[in-house]
Design a protein around this motif. Sequence first.
Motif, PDB file in Angstrom:
ATOM      1  N   LEU A 104      45.525  37.499  40.168  1.00 25.56           N
ATOM      2  CA  LEU A 104      45.534  38.418  39.029  1.00 25.56           C
ATOM      3  C   LEU A 104      45.507  37.657  37.708  1.00 25.56           C
ATOM      4  O   LEU A 104      44.767  38.023  36.791  1.00 25.56           O
ATOM      5  CB  LEU A 104      46.779  39.307  39.110  1.00 25.56           C
ATOM      6  N   ASN A 105      46.287  36.599  37.621  1.00 21.01           N
ATOM      7  CA  ASN A 105      46.321  35.792  36.397  1.00 21.01           C
ATOM      8  C   ASN A 105      44.942  35.227  36.080  1.00 21.01           C
ATOM      9  O   ASN A 105      44.477  35.272  34.940  1.00 21.01           O
ATOM     10  CB  ASN A 105      47.322  34.650  36.569  1.00 21.01           C
ATOM     11  N   HIS A 165      38.961  38.003  29.906  1.00 19.85           N
ATOM     12  CA  HIS A 165      39.193  37.767  28.480  1.00 19.85           C
ATOM     13  C   HIS A 165      38.138  36.848  27.866  1.00 19.85           C
ATOM     14  O   HIS A 165      37.963  36.829  26.645  1.00 19.85           O
ATOM     15  CB  HIS A 165      40.586  37.151  28.278  1.00 19.85           C
ATOM     16  N   CYS A 169      44.022  43.281  43.034  1.00 25.62           N
ATOM     17  CA  CYS A 169      43.999  42.370  41.886  1.00 25.62           C
ATOM     18  C   CYS A 169      42.803  42.655  40.980  1.00 25.62           C
ATOM     19  O   CYS A 169      42.937  42.645  39.749  1.00 25.62           O
ATOM     20  CB  CYS A 169      43.943  40.920  42.361  1.00 25.62           C
ATOM     21  N   LEU A 217      49.642  44.985  28.661  1.00 24.14           N
ATOM     22  CA  LEU A 217      49.250  43.646  29.095  1.00 24.14           C
ATOM     23  C   LEU A 217      50.324  42.619  28.721  1.00 24.14           C
ATOM     24  O   LEU A 217      50.667  41.747  29.534  1.00 24.14           O
ATOM     25  CB  LEU A 217      47.912  43.257  28.454  1.00 24.14           C
ATOM     26  N   ALA A 269      43.303  43.917  37.203  1.00 28.24           N
ATOM     27  CA  ALA A 269      42.826  43.083  36.092  1.00 28.24           C
ATOM     28  C   ALA A 269      41.873  43.870  35.197  1.00 28.24           C
ATOM     29  O   ALA A 269      41.931  43.771  33.963  1.00 28.24           O
ATOM     30  CB  ALA A 269      42.133  41.841  36.636  1.00 28.24           C
ATOM     31  N   LEU A 320      44.053  46.346  33.167  1.00 27.37           N
ATOM     32  CA  LEU A 320      44.883  45.698  32.142  1.00 27.37           C
ATOM     33  C   LEU A 320      44.058  45.183  30.966  1.00 27.37           C
ATOM     34  O   LEU A 320      44.512  45.209  29.819  1.00 27.37           O
ATOM     35  CB  LEU A 320      45.677  44.546  32.772  1.00 27.37           C
ATOM     36  N   THR A 321      42.849  44.686  31.252  1.00 21.03           N
ATOM     37  CA  THR A 321      42.052  44.066  30.184  1.00 21.03           C
ATOM     38  C   THR A 321      41.103  45.049  29.492  1.00 21.03           C
ATOM     39  O   THR A 321      40.703  44.806  28.356  1.00 21.03           O
ATOM     40  CB  THR A 321      41.224  42.892  30.737  1.00 21.03           C
ATOM     41  N   LEU A 367      41.994  36.331  37.156  1.00 22.42           N
ATOM     42  CA  LEU A 367      41.033  37.397  36.848  1.00 22.42           C
ATOM     43  C   LEU A 367      41.202  37.882  35.404  1.00 22.42           C
ATOM     44  O   LEU A 367      40.209  38.151  34.707  1.00 22.42           O
ATOM     45  CB  LEU A 367      41.215  38.561  37.828  1.00 22.42           C
ATOM     46  N   ILE A 368      42.459  37.997  34.945  1.00 24.72           N
ATOM     47  CA  ILE A 368      42.697  38.413  33.553  1.00 24.72           C
ATOM     48  C   ILE A 368      42.095  37.391  32.591  1.00 24.72           C
ATOM     49  O   ILE A 368      41.450  37.744  31.601  1.00 24.72           O
ATOM     50  CB  ILE A 368      44.216  38.585  33.317  1.00 24.72           C
ATOM     51  N   GLU A 369      42.288  36.105  32.901  1.00 23.71           N
ATOM     52  CA  GLU A 369      41.705  35.062  32.046  1.00 23.71           C
ATOM     53  C   GLU A 369      40.186  35.137  32.040  1.00 23.71           C
ATOM     54  O   GLU A 369      39.539  34.970  31.000  1.00 23.71           O
ATOM     55  CB  GLU A 369      42.154  33.681  32.543  1.00 23.71           C
ATOM     56  N   LEU A 408      52.153  40.276  31.717  1.00 24.30           N
ATOM     57  CA  LEU A 408      51.924  38.831  31.868  1.00 24.30           C
ATOM     58  C   LEU A 408      53.197  38.078  32.265  1.00 24.30           C
ATOM     59  O   LEU A 408      53.154  37.248  33.191  1.00 24.30           O
ATOM     60  CB  LEU A 408      51.328  38.266  30.578  1.00 24.30           C
TER      61      LEU A 408
END
Length: 295
Positions: A166-167, A174, A87, A103, A91, A94-95, A169-171, A107
């Motif tokens: 994962l969700n 960002h 994850c 990305l 992340a 992707l970011t 970590l992406i947040e 999502l």
Amino acid sequence: MNKKRRLTDLLVNIWMRAGLYLLLAIPVFIGIGLYWKAAPLLRHESLVNLLFSGKWFPMKGEFGFLPFIYSSVYVTLLAFILSAPLCLFAAIYLTQFSKQRMLNFMLPVIDILAGIPSVVYGVWGILVIVPLVSDKIAPFFGTTSSGYSLLAGGIVLAVMCIPYMLNMLIEVFHTIPVGMKEASLSLGATHWEMVKHVIIRKGFPGIISAFGLGIAKAFGETIAVLMVVGNTLNITLSPFKAGYPLPALIANNYGEMMSIPDYDSALMFAALLLFVVILIINLFFRYFIHKTEKI
């Protein structure tokens, strides 16, 4: 008119406060209810005996939860080891490295994974992971396994935890200001050095929080685990042997054998254990994040 507006504001304020206090009270009510139902067992047995005894003979009134606690911790650690690095790197890629189009594509896929019912993951575990463990992974390590094992439970749990971790970590990545990244790059840092010294360091509290969410999710998961883990009392270091986590104990036995004295209380004690452990995990990670943010 002013009187009517003041009355409306007062009612809205009361309604919002009441909703907030009710929300805060729900975990307290759950904890009190579980303790009340588990109390008959606690009056007969010491807490130390319940937690550290491996003797599980309900007909004789012996309720040792050590094998269940051990299996729960084991599959949770396996799930964490398998999912956390995946994850984190996914992340970061992707970011920081992939195109926005990738990305945007990923999502909805992550949301779909999060929305799949746990029983579907359990069926997938029986059809794919259990044969994979018995026919491929166990022979590769020179041993045999029926496939219904702690490893199968850990793999299924890892897949279930991935969308949540994962969700988050992406947040987290960002939220890191673009100016900090650009400042690092303008000082001559490579892209990877910028990720290492800015993204990971600045997002460290959020990373820990995402990992804590994943551990709590894995520890309390029920249906998918009981379908692939074998449900056998066992304390073993081998991931290819069967286990019997606490959630599986409750799901398999609640409503059955209630004529046995204290059996109902024993299952409620198992639920209380789960509740307390998840509470401790969350409090620990909140405290850790609080201390990290001060550094």
